[in-house]
Each structure stands twice: as structure tokens, then as C-alpha cells.
Write a protein that holds these residues in place. Sequence first.
Motif, mmCIF file in Angstrom:
data_model
loop_
_atom_site.group_PDB
_atom_site.id
_atom_site.type_symbol
_atom_site.label_atom_id
_atom_site.label_comp_id
_atom_site.label_asym_id
_atom_site.label_seq_id
_atom_site.Cartn_x
_atom_site.Cartn_y
_atom_site.Cartn_z
ATOM 1 N N TRP A 175 0.816 -1.215 0.000
ATOM 2 C CA TRP A 175 0.000 0.000 0.000
ATOM 3 C C TRP A 175 0.848 1.261 0.000
ATOM 4 O O TRP A 175 0.324 2.373 -0.152
ATOM 5 N N ILE A 176 2.152 1.112 0.189
ATOM 6 C CA ILE A 176 3.070 2.242 0.016
ATOM 7 C C ILE A 176 3.579 2.282 -1.417
ATOM 8 O O ILE A 176 3.646 3.337 -2.047
ATOM 9 N N ALA A 177 3.937 1.097 -1.939
ATOM 10 C CA ALA A 177 4.524 1.015 -3.287
ATOM 11 C C ALA A 177 3.492 1.226 -4.386
ATOM 12 O O ALA A 177 3.802 1.838 -5.417
ATOM 13 N N ASP B 12 13.241 -1.990 3.897
ATOM 14 C CA ASP B 12 13.285 -2.372 2.490
ATOM 15 C C ASP B 12 12.967 -1.168 1.597
ATOM 16 O O ASP B 12 13.649 -0.914 0.596
ATOM 17 N N THR B 13 11.939 -0.410 1.954
ATOM 18 C CA THR B 13 11.501 0.710 1.122
ATOM 19 C C THR B 13 12.561 1.799 1.027
ATOM 20 O O THR B 13 12.929 2.240 -0.066
ATOM 21 N N MET C 72 8.887 8.968 -6.189
ATOM 22 C CA MET C 72 7.496 8.792 -5.772
ATOM 23 C C MET C 72 7.386 7.837 -4.581
ATOM 24 O O MET C 72 6.531 8.008 -3.703
ATOM 25 N N LEU C 73 8.265 6.829 -4.550
ATOM 26 C CA LEU C 73 8.265 5.887 -3.429
ATOM 27 C C LEU C 73 8.673 6.595 -2.139
ATOM 28 O O LEU C 73 8.101 6.336 -1.069
ATOM 29 N N LEU C 74 9.636 7.495 -2.232
ATOM 30 C CA LEU C 74 10.040 8.272 -1.057
ATOM 31 C C LEU C 74 8.881 9.144 -0.578
ATOM 32 O O LEU C 74 8.580 9.190 0.621
ATOM 33 N N LEU C 75 8.223 9.815 -1.522
ATOM 34 C CA LEU C 75 7.090 10.663 -1.169
ATOM 35 C C LEU C 75 5.973 9.847 -0.531
ATOM 36 O O LEU C 75 5.397 10.242 0.498
#
Length: 438
Positions: A200-202, A376-377, A420-423
Motif C-alpha cells: 500500500w506504500i509502493a 526495504d523501502t 514517488m516511493l520516497l514521497l
Amino acid sequence: MDNKPNYKALLPIGVFLVLYLGLGILFEYVLKISMGFYNIPIVVIFLIALLVACLQNPKVKLDEKFDFMAKGVGDKNIVIMILIFMVAGVFVGVVGRSSAESVAYFMLSFIPPQFAVLVLFVVSAFVSLAMGTSVGTITLISPIAVAVAASSGFTVPVCLGAVVGGSMFGDNLSFISDTTIAACNGQGCQMKDKFKANFWIALPAAIVTMIIITIISLNVEVGEPIIGDYNLLKILPYILVLIGGIIGINVFVVLLIGIVSGTIIMLATGSTAPTALLSSMDAGVSGMFETTIVAILVAAICALIENYGGFAALLSLIKKLFKGKKGGQLGMGLLVGAMDIATANNTVAIVMANPIAKEMAQDYGISPKKAASILDTFSCVFQGIIPYGAQMLVALSVAQGLGHNVSAFQVIPNLIYPFMLLLSSLVFIFLVKEKSEN
């Protein structure tokens, strides 16, 4: 174990970072050695760091230090991690290059050329998700990306940025990625639980990335991309591994299913001879050897640092800088990010950060699955962006080998997904209300 904070105990980490980062910069940017960071013998650097750790704290006898190291290396999570590395290597060796190319060429065969870059992102995400390796995916898909750029009208940096970004999506979520294995086993959580927390983050990051790529693509005049041969049957092992992991089948069983199905398909289609298949299995396992040795050495070093009070010191510093549960999550993310910047290897960064992050999770009340997800993220975010990471260097070397001189700083602005993943990660840490966790 010495629970008193002792910053001197962190010296082995400092020695490793100075040697690794210093030599990397020297090789890559001063001596102009191709892929300079990856010409550094990382195992030797870790051995030097381990020697430094052994020479510290002379009051503790050497035999006691060996006991500490043995307990660290013999930890159940470390043993499981190493075994999964080996089996995952066999799977990657079995499915090989042709399976990944089949995925790419199949999708390019029926999707309009205007969306070729979008296809490269989606294909890279799928292949990396199934294979569990971003570097392997980039190696396989980058030649296709360069061919697409040559014929479609898109620039090489745009196409490579889509491939690197998609590969990091899969690396972050894959059940057989060494980063997932390291994070889950280091934090003591089930892979399916980490996947759900991570998904749900990725997913929002991937959707926004696809929208941005589509908007950019609509403003480009394109031609016809190059399409190669494909065999849909070769995609089946990937799909089986993906489905098995999502529904929660034991990772060893999932990998065994992938290996058996892949073996049958590769032999039945005549894609490889039995002897060549065995050699590929061996090559796949061999590809995991360095990661395995690094995991062992890091476990030994961390065991000594922990017993000397190094982690207590680091935790004390983090607590001063980051307050509350949300601050703790950010601190954990920045910790693994700093490790990744220094080592240029997201798996090594996670393995090094694991013991510290585990104590942080307990102190800040962060669940194991959330801690694994953050490690991991954030490691994938930083690894996907740094110009001297393996992912970037492999993509550039492929382009250069095909006659295109592209720099990392041309590709970085096109790395939409890592940004975008960081955001998305920051939004989920600070703005999204958490459900109660067990």
C-alpha cells in the motif's frame, strides 16, 4: 552484554564506511575505473572491519569474542536467510534470460508504441517482482530499452529511467528478493505480512509514476519499437512464485514450485540442455555467495558491536534526534538510507541496519512488519537514485556497450518511481493514520 552506550564500539562500521566509500570514489571518479564501486572486494573490507572489532575491548578474551560472534552468526534468522539466498539463486538460474525477454516482447507486441516507456516500466516491475533481483532485471531489460529508444523516438535516459524504476518496484516487493529476505528475517516477520504493509506504500507510487510516464509519452512523436520473439509458457514459473508468495505459502515451497516448473518448461521447450540447466543452477547459487558471506561477516561484527555497547550508543543518539513513533520510523528509514549511501548495496545496508532497527522497533513500538517495510523501502529509494549503485552502473554500461554514451545525471531526473516511493513513504509515516497493529 554491555548495555552502557559506547560510541567507540561503532569504530568497525566507521572503518568499513571509510574504506569502502573512499576506495569507491577513488576508483570510480578519480581513476575512472568502469563500475569502480563494484571492483572493491567488499568481503575483504568487512574482514578488516571484523579484525578491528576483534582488537577492540581487550578486557574481553578472544574466546569470549568468538562466542559472541558464533551466537550472532548462528541466529535462526541468519541461517534461514542464507538458505533462502541459496534456493532463490537456483530459481533465478533456472528461469534465465529468455523468460524475462518473453514478458517484455509479449507486452510490446500488442500495446501502442506511444506507451512503450510505460510498458518498459511495467515489464521491469513484473520481472523484478518475480525474479527478486533489480540488477538482474536491469541487465535483461536494458538492451530492450535501448532498442525501444532507437526506434520509437524516446530518449535512452527516459527508457533506462523506466527500467531502473520498475526494477526497484519489484526489488522492494518480491518474496525472493534478498532485500525482502534480509528485512523480514532480520525483524522476525512473515514475508506476506511485510508484503501487505509494503504494497500500500509502493502501489500509489507506481500508479503516480505510470500517470507521469503516460503524460510525458503523449507529448513525444514515436515510431515503431523493435519486437523480438517470445514464449508465454516461460512466464509461468514467475506467475506461480508470485501467487504462491502472496497467498502465504512457505517461501521454500514457493521456490521449489518455481524451480520444478521452470525446469520442466525449459527442458520441454528445448530452451536449454540438461547439462546447461545444471550449470545455470550452479551459476545462480554462485551469484549468491558474496551476499551470503557478507551476511555472515556482518552478523559477526554486529554481535561484537552490540556486546560492546555500540548499538546502545546509536539508539541513544537516535532517540535524541527523533521523538515519538513517527519520528522513530523516519529515523529508521534514514538509518538504512545512510548505510546504503555508504555501501551502495541495499541488501548490505539492511543487514547492517537490522540489529539496530530491531531495538528501535521495540523502543518506539513499531511492529516487525512495519520495520521490515521501512528498511526495504528506504533502502530501495536510495539505491535506486545514487549514481554509483549497481543498478545505475549496469544500465549505463549496457547503453554504452550498444553505442550510447549516457551519464548517470541524465538518467536520474527520469527516475520517477524512486522519488514517488520516497514521497509515498513519508505520506504513510506522517499523514496516514495507522490501524492498530498486533
